[in-house]
Design a protein around this motif. Sequence first.
Motif, PDB file in Angstrom:
ATOM      1  N   ASP A  97      -3.376  -1.607  -0.177  1.00 48.43           N
ATOM      2  CA  ASP A  97      -2.633  -1.865  -1.524  1.00 48.43           C
ATOM      3  C   ASP A  97      -3.370  -2.571  -2.612  1.00 48.43           C
ATOM      4  OD1 ASP A  97      -0.527  -0.851   0.012  1.00 48.43           O
ATOM      5  OD2 ASP A  97       0.227  -2.668   0.804  1.00 48.43           O
ATOM      6  N   LYS A  98      -4.225  -3.409  -2.081  1.00 46.96           N
ATOM      7  CA  LYS A  98      -5.296  -4.054  -3.063  1.00 46.96           C
ATOM      8  C   LYS A  98      -5.995  -3.116  -3.808  1.00 46.96           C
ATOM      9  CE  LYS A  98      -8.335  -8.025  -3.121  1.00 46.96           C
ATOM     10  NZ  LYS A  98      -9.193  -8.742  -2.512  1.00 46.96           N
ATOM     11  N   TYR A 108       2.204   5.688  -2.034  1.00 49.83           N
ATOM     12  CA  TYR A 108       0.746   6.359  -1.812  1.00 49.83           C
ATOM     13  C   TYR A 108       0.715   7.579  -2.616  1.00 49.83           C
ATOM     14  CZ  TYR A 108      -0.683   2.452   1.119  1.00 49.83           C
ATOM     15  OH  TYR A 108      -0.943   1.120   1.632  1.00 49.83           O
ATOM     16  N   ARG A 152       6.191   3.771   2.133  1.00 51.27           N
ATOM     17  CA  ARG A 152       4.878   3.341   1.785  1.00 51.27           C
ATOM     18  C   ARG A 152       4.100   4.608   1.538  1.00 51.27           C
ATOM     19  NH1 ARG A 152       3.023  -1.199   4.396  1.00 51.27           N
ATOM     20  NH2 ARG A 152       2.277  -2.654   2.753  1.00 51.27           N
TER      21      ARG A 152
END
Length: 296
Positions: A53-54, A85, A81
Motif C-alpha cells: 500500500d505504501k 491493486y 483490496r
Amino acid sequence: MLRSRSIGGVLLFTSMASCVAQPPECLTDHRLLGDASLLAARGAYPEAFAAWDKTLPHCHYALWYRIEATEVALEHGDTARAIGYLRGVYASGGAPLLTYSDPIKGLLARGFHEPDLSDLRSAKEEWAAKADSTWIKALLEMKELDQSHRAFDAITRHNDSLNLERLISLTEQRGFPAPALTGSSYGIVNLLLWHHRYELGENQRLRYYVELARKAMDACLIEPDFLTGLIDFDAWDEKKPMPYGTLIHYFRNSLDEVRLPDLKTLNANRASVGMGPIEDFARMMDIPLETLPIGR
C-alpha cells in the motif's frame, strides 16, 4: 557505476557497487517491494499489504509486484483490496500480463459490481491516455525481429545490432522506454539487452545505452537494480565474483562455475541497489545457502 578496466589490452567494464548512487527513496521503495514478497510468503499478510500500500502507488515499474499483490489479496480473501491493486495493474498497462495469472482470471470470470467495473474501465482509459503507442509498437516490432532468428551466427548478431541502434535512437527521441510509457512491453527491453550480455566490456553502443538506462534509474523511472543482471553476467564471463549474485538461479545447476564476494560485501552491494540479503534471495529460489560459492 560502470568503470572501464583493461585486461590484456582490451577495454572492459566492471561494476563498482560502492559508486552506485541511487536516490534514497528509490532504494527504500524497491527494498520494501522485495520485503513485501517475503512477508507474504511467510504469511505475514498485514505487514505485506502495508508495504504494498505504501510503495505501489508511486512505483511505476512495479507491474509484476502489483499482480503478485492482487493474487495474495485474493488468496487471503481480501477481494476489495485485490480489486484496488488490480486497478493499478490496468492503469499501468499491465492487462496483457493477466493471462499468466489464474487467480486473477478467476476473479475476472466472476464479474464485478457496477462500481468496480466502472473503476476498472476508468483505469484502462487512464493507461490509454498516457501510453506511448509509438514506443510500444516499436518494442513489439523489435521483439518480432529478435525472435525471428536466434542462433550463434551473423544473422542474429546483425538483428541484435539493429535492435540496439533502434533502442538508442528512440530513447534519444522519446525518452527511456520505462513502464510508465510502455506498460507490459517494458519487459522486451530487458530481453533485448540480455541478448547483448556477452558484449558489456567491448560494445561502445551498449555501454552508451547502459548510461541512458542509468539516467532513468536516477530519475526513479525504472528499478534501481535494472543493470545488475548484465553486470553479474559480465563478471561471470570474466571469471570474477558476481557483485550482486542475481544469477544464482540461472547457474543453479553449475554453481561451481560461479564466484561471489564475501557475505558482507555481497549484501552491501545488493543493498546499494535496493535488494535484500542474499540469504533471502537464495531461500526464495530454493537454493541452500551453503551451496553458494560465497567468498570464493
